[in-house]
Design a protein around this motif. Structure first.
Motif, PDB file in Angstrom:
ATOM      1  N   SER A   1       4.470  11.207  -2.139  1.00 21.99           N
ATOM      2  CA  SER A   1       4.114  11.483  -0.498  1.00 21.99           C
ATOM      3  C   SER A   1       2.839  10.898   0.151  1.00 21.99           C
ATOM      4  N   ASN A   2       2.153  10.356  -1.501  1.00 21.25           N
ATOM      5  CA  ASN A   2       0.903   8.991  -0.915  1.00 21.25           C
ATOM      6  C   ASN A   2       0.627   8.507  -1.488  1.00 21.25           C
ATOM      7  N   PRO A   3       1.463   7.216  -1.361  1.00 17.56           N
ATOM      8  CA  PRO A   3       1.064   6.316  -1.749  1.00 17.56           C
ATOM      9  C   PRO A   3      -0.107   5.693  -2.071  1.00 17.56           C
ATOM     10  N   PRO A   4      -0.708   5.079  -2.810  1.00 20.43           N
ATOM     11  CA  PRO A   4      -1.686   3.620  -2.761  1.00 20.43           C
ATOM     12  C   PRO A   4      -1.828   3.024  -1.839  1.00 20.43           C
ATOM     13  N   ARG A   5      -2.795   2.757  -1.222  1.00 21.38           N
ATOM     14  CA  ARG A   5      -3.265   2.293  -0.276  1.00 21.38           C
ATOM     15  C   ARG A   5      -3.181   0.216  -1.319  1.00 21.38           C
ATOM     16  N   PRO A   6      -3.119  -1.042  -0.002  1.00 18.52           N
ATOM     17  CA  PRO A   6      -3.418  -2.172  -1.183  1.00 18.52           C
ATOM     18  C   PRO A   6      -4.241  -1.720  -2.042  1.00 18.52           C
ATOM     19  N   PRO A   7      -4.711  -2.894  -2.486  1.00 20.03           N
ATOM     20  CA  PRO A   7      -6.375  -3.031  -3.847  1.00 20.03           C
ATOM     21  C   PRO A   7      -7.174  -3.420  -2.579  1.00 20.03           C
TER      22      PRO A   7
END
Length: 576
Positions: free
Chosen positions: A559-565
């Motif tokens: 539902s909420n994959p990590p943002r770009p690093p």
């Protein structure tokens, strides 16, 4: 200020590539005006010689007025500062998939224009460069240069402290319209060799040192606390008579934690040093007077050879750092007057990540690089890399006379959030990825010295199907995590013993009545699968085994994959 002063150690240069406007089109179009896919390289150069490569922005496709907002930081040595004709250079290129990238122009800022220490913020016309004779438009940038000076006990600003208790207070008010803004007050402890002693540091995530002689009043995130009616919001109290002997020096750092804000916008911010017994104020600092900076080292307290302590006024600002963990090289450089041989590694930092933060692992894993006094510019060589081995350590102590059984576990997941395998006390080695995730064994009492349990990770051995590693801690014996004595976990490089992330669980309100917590995930960067990143999640709940946490992690990934690093730019990398 002069770039050639005798006490200048070097300089920190900070730049932000904000945006472009009306840049030159390099890609033709059948339907009207052409376009470009621009990006910017940032360098420090003297004539045609590149002294340092600060970094490169992302590519913005099909735009002549791109927006980047990307920050870069670097260090220049004293020898480089003394050379005439040094400039900060912004080279604009049009990215091409099939052929070489085309120059679109350049912007050059002479270093002398930044020597005042104030932030330069303006739109500058793009000039022609070799390969582009029809440059156009303008580039909006921010740039600042902060000289790093050697602190000298003979220079003045020295105040003897025979003993007793002092307070270093940070106070501020909400922004106009009663808008909350978060500032942080921290004490950084160093040994006689100039090493940071994390167990003796005090900050928002660790409110007291090892013996309680240095204490923090608590994290205030709005600026309306008004401690004891003094207008102070965060106070650090230091009982000088009882500071552990291994602590040789203490630095006090104030920082603006709220993204987008600086001390220039928080004009009410003040740092003051007071005698705790009498309430008499010794010093007061107004960081806003230093300009649009995000952190300030106010004072240094140093053990005197004759006994007692002495305090030096520092008042040194930084343009990008939002926590003391990003200022370790600068703080160590401020010890060169008393420890001439102290090693200053420009890549060294301590990761103190706030919930929701995400960073690249290699940005917090410095290898051997240039130190202070080296002729080699540390910016010309990337000395950071993902270690061959990482370690997750979990520590706790016997609590109230009872043995406690905590467990560290790692959940392996694919890109879709489906579980591949769980490595925990009952399954000590990954079978699908041999050698990649290995548990050191179950500890059921918490009576070991140092870490009680460890899980070893070799990210290079993980197949492409493994995209997430969930890190979780559970209380198998059922004690609430916040009640367990000296409970903490950390992800670190076992070769250097440097922490990448650490998280303290004891007395953490968020873990009250909770027996399990998903600390965060290690995940692959989608744009560069060889890069691994870390996201802090801190989701607590009721769970005694890792399998009970699997649904939490799966839901988050789906539902909420990590943002770009976030590539390290000198600031906003913090942990609670």
């Amino acid at each position: 200020m002069s770039l050639s002063d005798a006490d200048v150690l070097g300089a920190e240069i900070d730049v932000v590539v904000v945006s472009g406007k009306d840049l030159a089109p390099k890609d033709s179009s059948f339907f009207g005006k052409g376009t470009s896919d621009p990006y910017v390289k940032v360098e420090v150069a003297r004539n045609s010689t590149v002294l340092a490569k600060l970094g490169q922005t992302k590519v913005v496709e099909k735009s002549l007025s791109p927006s980047w907002g990307e920050s870069f930081k670097g260090m220049l040595s004293k020898q480089q500062l003394q050379q005439p004709g040094i400039e900060v250079v912004f080279l604009i290129y049009d990215w091409d998939f099939a052929s070489g990238d085309d120059p679109m122009g350049q912007v050059r800022i002479p270093l002398e224009q930044l020597a005042s220490g104030h932030l330069l913020e303006k739109s500058l016309p793009v000039q022609d460069v070799q390969g582009c004779s029809k440059a156009s438009g303008e580039l909006k940038v921010q740039a600042s240069l902060l000289l790093r000076r050697i602190v000298s006990l003979e220079r003045g600003g020295v105040h003897p402290l025979p003993g007793g208790t002092i307070g270093v207070a940070l106070g501020w008010d909400p922004l106009p319209g009663n808008v909350a803004v978060d500032l942080d007050n921290a004490c950084v402890a160093l040994s006689g060799r100039g090493d940071v002693i994390m167990k003796e540091c005090v900050y928002f995530g660790q409110l007291k040192n090892s013996n309680g002689s240095i204490r923090h009043s608590g994290d205030e995130r709005e600026g309306d606390e008004n401690l004891h009616g003094s207008g102070d919001d965060e106070m650090i109290m230091v009982d000088l008579n009882n500071v552990p002997r291994e602590v040789f020096a203490m630095f006090f750092v104030a920082a603006v934690a709220t993204e987008g804000e600086t001390f220039r916008s928080v004009k009410s911010a003040r740092v003051r040093v007071v005698d705790w017994a009498t309430g008499v104020e010794s010093f007061r600092f107004c960081p806003a007077e230093l300009g649009a900076h995000t952190s300030m080292v106010s004072v240094r307290i140093l053990r005197a050879s004759t006994g007692g302590w002495v305090m030096n006024v520092i008042s040194q600002a930084d343009h990008t750092a939002r926590d003391f963990g990003s200022l370790i090289p600068e703080i160590k450089g401020l010890m060169l007057d008393v420890i001439p041989g102290v090693k200053v590694d420009q890549n060294e930092r301590v990761a103190l990540m706030r919930k929701g933060g995400n960073v690249r692992i290699r940005d917090f894993c410095p290898q051997q690089g240039g130190g202070a006094g080296c002729d080699e510019n540390p910016l010309t060589v990337d000395t950071r890399a993902i270690p061959q081995r990482l370690c997750l350590g979990l520590a706790w102590d016997v609590t109230g006379g009872c043995n406690v059984d905590l467990d560290a576990s790692v959940i392996l997941m694919d890109a879709a959030g489906e579980v591949i395998e769980v490595v925990y006390y009952g399954h000590l080695k990954s079978h699908t990825c041999p050698g990649a995730v290995v548990h050191g064994g179950d500890e059921r009492e918490g009576d070991e010295k140092g870490d009680d349990e460890r899980v070893f990770l070799q990210l290079q051995l993980l197949p492409p199907t493994v995209c997430y590693l969930g890190i979780c801690i559970t209380s198998y014996s059922g004690q609430e995590l916040d009640d367990v004595k000296d409970a903490s976990c950390h992800l670190f490089n076992p070769l250097t013993n440097m922490d990448i992330v650490n998280f303290k669980m004891s007395k953490t309100k968020e873990l009250d009545k909770k027996t399990g917590v998903l600390i965060g995930t290690l995940y692959r960067d989608q744009q560069n699968p060889s890069e691994w990143c870390m996201q802090i999640i801190v989701q607590p709940g009721i769970a005694r085994e890792a399998n009970q946490i699997v649904p939490w992690l799966s839901h988050i990934v789906k539902s909420n994959p990590p943002r770009p690093p976030v590539a390290f730019d000198g600031g906003n990398l913090m942990a609670v």
